[in-house]
Design a protein around this motif. Structure first.
Motif, mmCIF file in Angstrom:
data_model
loop_
_atom_site.group_PDB
_atom_site.id
_atom_site.type_symbol
_atom_site.label_atom_id
_atom_site.label_comp_id
_atom_site.label_asym_id
_atom_site.label_seq_id
_atom_site.Cartn_x
_atom_site.Cartn_y
_atom_site.Cartn_z
ATOM 1 N N ILE A 111 0.845 -1.186 0.000
ATOM 2 C CA ILE A 111 0.000 0.000 0.000
ATOM 3 C C ILE A 111 0.884 1.241 0.000
ATOM 4 C CG2 ILE A 111 -0.265 0.068 2.523
ATOM 5 C CD1 ILE A 111 -3.180 1.017 2.006
ATOM 6 N N CYS A 112 0.544 2.192 -0.854
ATOM 7 C CA CYS A 112 1.270 3.464 -0.956
ATOM 8 C C CYS A 112 0.335 4.587 -0.531
ATOM 9 C CB CYS A 112 1.695 3.759 -2.390
ATOM 10 S SG CYS A 112 2.496 2.445 -3.286
ATOM 11 N N SER A 113 0.823 5.513 0.254
ATOM 12 C CA SER A 113 0.097 6.767 0.417
ATOM 13 C C SER A 113 0.696 7.760 -0.562
ATOM 14 C CB SER A 113 0.195 7.283 1.851
ATOM 15 O OG SER A 113 1.531 7.580 2.189
ATOM 16 N N ILE A 114 -0.147 8.587 -1.145
ATOM 17 C CA ILE A 114 0.310 9.490 -2.191
ATOM 18 C C ILE A 114 -0.165 10.916 -1.936
ATOM 19 C CG2 ILE A 114 0.429 7.684 -3.954
ATOM 20 C CD1 ILE A 114 -2.215 8.734 -5.061
ATOM 21 N N ALA A 115 0.602 11.853 -2.446
ATOM 22 C CA ALA A 115 0.195 13.257 -2.516
ATOM 23 C C ALA A 115 -0.182 13.528 -3.964
ATOM 24 C CB ALA A 115 1.324 14.167 -2.069
ATOM 25 N N LYS A 116 -1.419 13.904 -4.195
ATOM 26 C CA LYS A 116 -1.922 13.997 -5.566
ATOM 27 C C LYS A 116 -1.246 15.101 -6.376
ATOM 28 C CE LYS A 116 -6.506 12.447 -4.071
ATOM 29 N NZ LYS A 116 -7.933 12.851 -3.951
ATOM 30 N N SER A 117 -0.896 16.212 -5.729
ATOM 31 C CA SER A 117 -0.301 17.326 -6.448
ATOM 32 C C SER A 117 0.661 18.065 -5.528
ATOM 33 C CB SER A 117 -1.399 18.281 -6.941
ATOM 34 O OG SER A 117 -0.849 19.380 -7.636
ATOM 35 N N VAL A 118 1.935 18.120 -5.922
ATOM 36 C CA VAL A 118 2.962 18.761 -5.100
ATOM 37 C C VAL A 118 3.740 19.755 -5.963
ATOM 38 C CG1 VAL A 118 4.929 18.419 -3.570
ATOM 39 C CG2 VAL A 118 3.188 16.622 -3.766
ATOM 40 N N PRO A 119 3.498 21.054 -5.816
ATOM 41 C CA PRO A 119 4.283 22.041 -6.557
ATOM 42 C C PRO A 119 5.619 22.295 -5.870
ATOM 43 C CG PRO A 119 2.570 23.129 -5.294
ATOM 44 C CD PRO A 119 2.402 21.654 -5.061
ATOM 45 N N ILE A 120 6.685 22.288 -6.645
ATOM 46 C CA ILE A 120 8.031 22.507 -6.109
ATOM 47 C C ILE A 120 8.714 23.629 -6.904
ATOM 48 C CG2 ILE A 120 10.317 21.506 -5.735
ATOM 49 C CD1 ILE A 120 8.288 20.259 -3.909
ATOM 50 N N ALA A 121 9.184 24.636 -6.194
ATOM 51 C CA ALA A 121 9.983 25.693 -6.809
ATOM 52 C C ALA A 121 11.446 25.282 -6.724
ATOM 53 C CB ALA A 121 9.751 27.016 -6.091
ATOM 54 N N ILE A 122 12.090 25.152 -7.874
ATOM 55 C CA ILE A 122 13.468 24.655 -7.955
ATOM 56 C C ILE A 122 14.394 25.849 -8.208
ATOM 57 C CG2 ILE A 122 15.026 23.093 -9.170
ATOM 58 C CD1 ILE A 122 12.498 21.483 -9.985
ATOM 59 N N SER A 123 15.324 26.058 -7.297
ATOM 60 C CA SER A 123 16.154 27.269 -7.376
ATOM 61 C C SER A 123 17.577 27.015 -7.850
ATOM 62 C CB SER A 123 16.202 27.960 -6.006
ATOM 63 O OG SER A 123 16.771 27.098 -5.026
ATOM 64 N N ARG A 124 17.958 25.746 -7.969
ATOM 65 C CA ARG A 124 19.310 25.432 -8.448
ATOM 66 C C ARG A 124 19.265 24.211 -9.361
ATOM 67 N NH1 ARG A 124 19.965 25.998 -3.055
ATOM 68 N NH2 ARG A 124 20.351 23.774 -2.749
ATOM 69 N N GLY A 125 20.395 23.901 -9.969
ATOM 70 C CA GLY A 125 20.481 22.727 -10.827
ATOM 71 C C GLY A 125 19.916 22.966 -12.211
ATOM 72 N N GLU A 126 19.671 21.881 -12.954
ATOM 73 C CA GLU A 126 19.262 21.965 -14.347
ATOM 74 C C GLU A 126 17.899 22.617 -14.537
ATOM 75 O OE1 GLU A 126 19.523 18.141 -16.211
ATOM 76 O OE2 GLU A 126 21.708 18.118 -16.174
ATOM 77 N N ASN A 127 17.029 22.528 -13.538
ATOM 78 C CA ASN A 127 15.685 23.099 -13.639
ATOM 79 C C ASN A 127 15.534 24.385 -12.834
ATOM 80 O OD1 ASN A 127 14.491 21.149 -15.382
ATOM 81 N ND2 ASN A 127 14.392 19.712 -13.666
ATOM 82 N N ARG A 128 16.635 25.059 -12.544
ATOM 83 C CA ARG A 128 16.567 26.257 -11.707
ATOM 84 C C ARG A 128 15.628 27.301 -12.339
ATOM 85 N NH1 ARG A 128 21.431 25.976 -14.131
ATOM 86 N NH2 ARG A 128 22.083 27.687 -15.523
ATOM 87 N N GLY A 129 14.871 27.934 -11.440
ATOM 88 C CA GLY A 129 13.925 28.948 -11.874
ATOM 89 C C GLY A 129 12.562 28.410 -12.260
ATOM 90 N N GLN A 130 12.410 27.090 -12.279
ATOM 91 C CA GLN A 130 11.127 26.501 -12.661
ATOM 92 C C GLN A 130 10.316 26.098 -11.431
ATOM 93 O OE1 GLN A 130 10.732 23.709 -15.918
ATOM 94 N NE2 GLN A 130 12.917 23.869 -16.362
ATOM 95 N N GLN A 131 9.002 26.123 -11.569
ATOM 96 C CA GLN A 131 8.121 25.472 -10.604
ATOM 97 C C GLN A 131 7.462 24.296 -11.309
ATOM 98 O OE1 GLN A 131 5.835 27.310 -7.380
ATOM 99 N NE2 GLN A 131 3.983 26.637 -8.429
ATOM 100 N N VAL A 132 7.698 23.117 -10.794
ATOM 101 C CA VAL A 132 7.196 21.890 -11.408
ATOM 102 C C VAL A 132 6.164 21.268 -10.479
ATOM 103 C CG1 VAL A 132 7.795 19.626 -12.342
ATOM 104 C CG2 VAL A 132 9.404 21.525 -12.578
ATOM 105 N N ILE A 133 5.051 20.803 -11.043
ATOM 106 C CA ILE A 133 4.032 20.109 -10.252
ATOM 107 C C ILE A 133 4.223 18.611 -10.430
ATOM 108 C CG2 ILE A 133 1.571 19.736 -9.886
ATOM 109 C CD1 ILE A 133 1.091 22.539 -10.957
ATOM 110 N N TYR A 134 4.388 17.920 -9.310
ATOM 111 C CA TYR A 134 4.549 16.465 -9.308
ATOM 112 C C TYR A 134 3.228 15.824 -8.885
ATOM 113 C CZ TYR A 134 9.390 17.693 -9.868
ATOM 114 O OH TYR A 134 10.556 18.227 -10.371
ATOM 115 N N HIS A 135 2.847 14.776 -9.585
ATOM 116 C CA HIS A 135 1.522 14.188 -9.419
ATOM 117 C C HIS A 135 1.611 12.771 -8.843
ATOM 118 C CE1 HIS A 135 -0.287 17.433 -11.843
ATOM 119 N NE2 HIS A 135 0.835 17.356 -12.551
ATOM 120 N N ASN A 136 0.691 12.464 -7.933
ATOM 121 C CA ASN A 136 0.610 11.133 -7.315
ATOM 122 C C ASN A 136 1.984 10.679 -6.814
ATOM 123 O OD1 ASN A 136 -2.093 11.165 -7.904
ATOM 124 N ND2 ASN A 136 -2.079 9.356 -9.208
#
Length: 263
Positions: free
Chosen positions: A181-206
């Protein structure tokens, strides 16, 4: 992005809890009573995305998982890995156990294909996570496999517990497996400030946030209960149960799964 780094496997006897460094849980066998809010039954595919906040190729795949998560016939899961953390941004959702799971799939397939974004469909076929057409083709192919997603699984809420029921096997080739059994977070927005995706806000699902082994299924009808307190943490609002052939160290085809909302 790819990696070929080896990983130590976690012992199958260890069940830990995400509130600390370990997963833990007390699970009891009993009959299902006072069924409330039944889960959707008999989906045709479990789609696992191995992704990373530090991977510039991953955001399109993360969006696809969001789209698939709205399809009631598909159980889509995000499993963030940690092996790109050295590139300048530590993934805030990642866990080394997901990295180990991805590598275990590779060993079972007999290849060295471990990369992000990577999707594994029904525990058997891997596809580039940003290739929507490839994912749909893989779902169609694995859906015809003997025993794949052939076992009815149901899940329901009753008070402070989740009731899990796995029916008898419909196929002679699907006669045993592990129930998780897995518990999940349906939608998690993350603001990324460093690395390859710096400056992006990505929404992660389930996003999988907690994982417990419920028990072993032997082809006969069986039921278990799981205290909700063993699954909940900040942001958790859903749960997925799956039955998988093999073991955590040697994962095989998905035999059945179910999803329910916790709110």
């Amino acid at each position: 992005m790819t990696t070929m780094t080896a990983s130590h496997l976690v012992s199958r006897n260890v069940i830990s809890r995400w509130s600390g460094a370990l997963w833990s849980g007390a699970l009891g066998l009993c009959a299902i009573v006072a069924v409330i809010r039944p889960a959707e039954a008999d989906p045709r595919a479990v789609v696992e995305l191995f992704t990373s906040q530090g991977c510039s190729s991953c955001p399109p795949a993360d969006k696809i998982i969001g789209d698939l998560s709205r399809d009631p016939s598909i159980i889509a899961l995000s499993m963030p890995i940690d092996y790109w953390d050295y590139l300048g941004w530590k993934d805030t959702l990642a866990d080394s156990r997901f990295s180990a799971r991805q590598r275990a799939y590779s060993r079972m397939r007999g290849d060295r294909e471990v990369y992000t974004p990577q999707v594994v469909v029904n525990g058997s076929t891997h596809v580039v996570g940003s290739d929507r057409t490839g994912i749909e083709i893989a779902i169609g192919k694995t859906d015809t496999g003997t025993g794949v997603m052939s076992v009815p699984v149901t899940m329901s809420l009753a008070g402070k517990q989740i009731n899990v029921s796995v029916a008898a096997s419909k196929e002679p080739t699907a006669s045993h497996g592990e129930v998780w059994i897995c518990s999940i977070a349906k939608s998690v927005p993350i603001a990324i400030s460093r690395g390859e995706n710096r400056g992006q806000q990505v929404i992660y699902h389930n996003v999988v946030r907690n994982l417990l082994k419920v028990g072993d299924w032997t082809g006969r009808p069986e039921s278990w209960t799981v205290p909700i307190e063993n699954l909940t943490r900040d942001g958790v609002d859903g749960a997925v149960v799956y039955v998988q052939d093999g073991s955590r160290e040697r994962p095989g085809p998905m035999l059945g799964a179910a999803y329910t909302s916790l709110h």
